[in-house]
Design a protein around this motif. Sequence first.
Motif, mmCIF file in Angstrom:
data_model
loop_
_atom_site.group_PDB
_atom_site.id
_atom_site.type_symbol
_atom_site.label_atom_id
_atom_site.label_comp_id
_atom_site.label_asym_id
_atom_site.label_seq_id
_atom_site.Cartn_x
_atom_site.Cartn_y
_atom_site.Cartn_z
ATOM 1 N N SER A 42 -0.368 -3.443 -1.296
ATOM 2 C CA SER A 42 -1.100 -3.518 -0.028
ATOM 3 C C SER A 42 -0.212 -3.858 1.160
ATOM 4 O O SER A 42 -0.542 -3.539 2.305
ATOM 5 N N GLY A 43 0.901 -4.540 0.897
ATOM 6 C CA GLY A 43 1.751 -4.973 1.999
ATOM 7 C C GLY A 43 1.294 -6.265 2.639
ATOM 8 O O GLY A 43 1.866 -6.707 3.638
ATOM 9 N N VAL A 44 0.266 -6.892 2.070
ATOM 10 C CA VAL A 44 -0.206 -8.183 2.566
ATOM 11 C C VAL A 44 0.610 -9.283 1.895
ATOM 12 O O VAL A 44 0.883 -9.218 0.694
ATOM 13 N N ASP A 45 1.001 -10.281 2.661
ATOM 14 C CA ASP A 45 1.811 -11.376 2.137
ATOM 15 C C ASP A 45 1.172 -11.987 0.888
ATOM 16 O O ASP A 45 -0.041 -12.208 0.838
ATOM 17 N N ALA A 46 1.997 -12.258 -0.128
ATOM 18 C CA ALA A 46 1.495 -12.759 -1.408
ATOM 19 C C ALA A 46 0.746 -14.082 -1.260
ATOM 20 O O ALA A 46 -0.270 -14.308 -1.930
ATOM 21 N N ASP A 47 1.232 -14.968 -0.394
ATOM 22 C CA ASP A 47 0.553 -16.252 -0.197
ATOM 23 C C ASP A 47 -0.823 -16.047 0.433
ATOM 24 O O ASP A 47 -1.793 -16.734 0.080
ATOM 25 N N GLU A 48 -0.918 -15.096 1.374
ATOM 26 C CA GLU A 48 -2.212 -14.810 2.000
ATOM 27 C C GLU A 48 -3.175 -14.195 0.992
ATOM 28 O O GLU A 48 -4.366 -14.531 0.965
ATOM 29 N N ILE A 49 -2.663 -13.290 0.160
ATOM 30 C CA ILE A 49 -3.490 -12.689 -0.887
ATOM 31 C C ILE A 49 -4.053 -13.781 -1.795
ATOM 32 O O ILE A 49 -5.240 -13.774 -2.155
ATOM 33 N N ALA A 50 -3.208 -14.739 -2.163
ATOM 34 C CA ALA A 50 -3.641 -15.823 -3.048
ATOM 35 C C ALA A 50 -4.734 -16.661 -2.395
ATOM 36 O O ALA A 50 -5.715 -17.043 -3.047
ATOM 37 N N ARG A 51 -4.584 -16.947 -1.099
ATOM 38 C CA ARG A 51 -5.602 -17.750 -0.400
ATOM 39 C C ARG A 51 -6.916 -16.985 -0.269
ATOM 40 O O ARG A 51 -7.999 -17.560 -0.415
ATOM 41 N N ILE A 52 -6.822 -15.675 0.006
ATOM 42 C CA ILE A 52 -8.032 -14.850 0.115
ATOM 43 C C ILE A 52 -8.747 -14.790 -1.233
ATOM 44 O O ILE A 52 -9.969 -14.937 -1.319
ATOM 45 N N ALA A 53 -7.984 -14.590 -2.307
ATOM 46 C CA ALA A 53 -8.563 -14.486 -3.646
ATOM 47 C C ALA A 53 -9.192 -15.797 -4.096
ATOM 48 O O ALA A 53 -10.132 -15.803 -4.900
ATOM 49 N N ALA A 54 -8.693 -16.909 -3.570
ATOM 50 C CA ALA A 54 -9.237 -18.220 -3.924
ATOM 51 C C ALA A 54 -10.382 -18.634 -3.003
ATOM 52 O O ALA A 54 -10.984 -19.695 -3.196
ATOM 53 N N GLY A 55 -10.686 -17.802 -2.001
ATOM 54 C CA GLY A 55 -11.761 -18.127 -1.072
ATOM 55 C C GLY A 55 -11.389 -19.167 -0.047
ATOM 56 O O GLY A 55 -12.252 -19.762 0.596
ATOM 57 N N ARG A 56 -10.081 -19.391 0.145
ATOM 58 C CA ARG A 56 -9.630 -20.412 1.086
ATOM 59 C C ARG A 56 -9.266 -19.836 2.452
ATOM 60 O O ARG A 56 -8.962 -20.583 3.371
ATOM 61 N N GLN A 57 -9.292 -18.511 2.583
ATOM 62 C CA GLN A 57 -8.939 -17.882 3.855
ATOM 63 C C GLN A 57 -9.847 -16.689 4.102
ATOM 64 O O GLN A 57 -10.015 -15.829 3.236
ATOM 65 N N ALA A 58 -10.439 -16.637 5.301
ATOM 66 C CA ALA A 58 -11.246 -15.483 5.687
ATOM 67 C C ALA A 58 -10.297 -14.362 6.104
ATOM 68 O O ALA A 58 -9.518 -14.526 7.041
ATOM 69 N N PRO A 59 -10.317 -13.229 5.420
ATOM 70 C CA PRO A 59 -9.377 -12.149 5.734
ATOM 71 C C PRO A 59 -9.712 -11.447 7.037
ATOM 72 O O PRO A 59 -10.869 -11.394 7.454
ATOM 73 N N SER A 60 -8.692 -10.909 7.677
ATOM 74 C CA SER A 60 -8.894 -10.132 8.896
ATOM 75 C C SER A 60 -9.308 -8.711 8.527
ATOM 76 O O SER A 60 -9.215 -8.297 7.365
ATOM 77 N N VAL A 61 -9.755 -7.946 9.522
ATOM 78 C CA VAL A 61 -10.106 -6.543 9.297
ATOM 79 C C VAL A 61 -8.912 -5.784 8.724
ATOM 80 O O VAL A 61 -9.037 -5.022 7.762
ATOM 81 N N GLY A 62 -7.737 -6.004 9.323
ATOM 82 C CA GLY A 62 -6.545 -5.298 8.873
ATOM 83 C C GLY A 62 -6.190 -5.587 7.428
ATOM 84 O O GLY A 62 -5.859 -4.679 6.653
ATOM 85 N N HIS A 63 -6.277 -6.855 7.033
ATOM 86 C CA HIS A 63 -5.965 -7.222 5.654
ATOM 87 C C HIS A 63 -6.965 -6.613 4.676
ATOM 88 O O HIS A 63 -6.586 -6.134 3.597
ATOM 89 N N LEU A 64 -8.239 -6.615 5.049
ATOM 90 C CA LEU A 64 -9.251 -6.045 4.162
ATOM 91 C C LEU A 64 -9.037 -4.547 3.963
ATOM 92 O O LEU A 64 -9.202 -4.027 2.859
ATOM 93 N N TRP A 65 -8.669 -3.848 5.035
ATOM 94 C CA TRP A 65 -8.418 -2.414 4.892
ATOM 95 C C TRP A 65 -7.226 -2.161 3.977
ATOM 96 O O TRP A 65 -7.246 -1.258 3.136
ATOM 97 N N ARG A 66 -6.183 -2.954 4.124
ATOM 98 C CA ARG A 66 -5.011 -2.775 3.263
ATOM 99 C C ARG A 66 -5.352 -3.045 1.801
ATOM 100 O O ARG A 66 -4.909 -2.322 0.901
ATOM 101 N N ILE A 67 -6.136 -4.077 1.565
ATOM 102 C CA ILE A 67 -6.529 -4.414 0.197
ATOM 103 C C ILE A 67 -7.418 -3.319 -0.387
ATOM 104 O O ILE A 67 -7.239 -2.890 -1.532
ATOM 105 N N ALA A 68 -8.397 -2.859 0.405
ATOM 106 C CA ALA A 68 -9.295 -1.801 -0.070
ATOM 107 C C ALA A 68 -8.516 -0.529 -0.398
ATOM 108 O O ALA A 68 -8.745 0.108 -1.435
ATOM 109 N N ASN A 69 -7.594 -0.148 0.473
ATOM 110 C CA ASN A 69 -6.794 1.057 0.224
ATOM 111 C C ASN A 69 -5.928 0.900 -1.023
ATOM 112 O O ASN A 69 -5.769 1.836 -1.809
ATOM 113 N N ALA A 70 -5.358 -0.294 -1.206
ATOM 114 C CA ALA A 70 -4.501 -0.533 -2.370
ATOM 115 C C ALA A 70 -5.292 -0.456 -3.672
ATOM 116 O O ALA A 70 -4.774 -0.012 -4.701
ATOM 117 N N LEU A 71 -6.560 -0.877 -3.623
ATOM 118 C CA LEU A 71 -7.405 -0.848 -4.817
ATOM 119 C C LEU A 71 -8.144 0.477 -4.977
ATOM 120 O O LEU A 71 -8.773 0.727 -6.006
#
Length: 203
Positions: A42-71
């Motif tokens: 996805s190109g999203v920073d690994a630490d940010e991915i970990a926080r998003i996956a743990a529910g500790r960070q609300a993702p931005s629109v850009g991050h969500l699009w990158r994650i959706a495209n990667a999956l």
Amino acid sequence: MEPTLIKRSRPSPERLSRIVAERLERLLNRRGRSLTRLAEVSGVDADEIARIAAGRQAPSVGHLWRIANALGVPFGSLVASKERGDLLVIRKSEPQSVESVGGAFVSRALYPYDSRRPVEFYHLTIAPKHIERSEAHAPGTKENLVVARGSVEIVVGREPAAQLDEGDAIDFLADVPHSYRNLGVVPATIYLVMSYAEASDED
């Protein structure tokens, strides 16, 4: 004339974070993919991915699009409501809005997520003079939007910029980089219908 600020009722970031984390966990388990691999693709920073996956960070629109495209899944499979019967009322206060860093671009899902339908419906708000750039979506993805308020400029790939005023609409293939720019001094409102080449098999 001073630019007008966007005023809206914000859904709880904590609730949105939990929804995204739950959906992301399910998708990763189905695909047997690790957070490390998702960060690489996805190109999203690994630490940010970990926080998003743990529910500790609300993702931005850009991050969500990158994650959706990667999956390889629709954007809505990460943020929208689950399927619920034949009638669903979506309240303004429900946590279905995501925004860019700084809150200048807000995307609100106006539909219950349905894995059988390759179509999504959004209400977009763009702050005055803001440009929101989007990476290419999955092959065959189309966007059809209509401007409900304001004046915006849409740039798709290498095509000439298209200026849209209130009531104007545009339809384009969104599998290339594209951008939305608010040309005015008041927030612009856009309704967007996004259709994918095929329905997702996610629930």
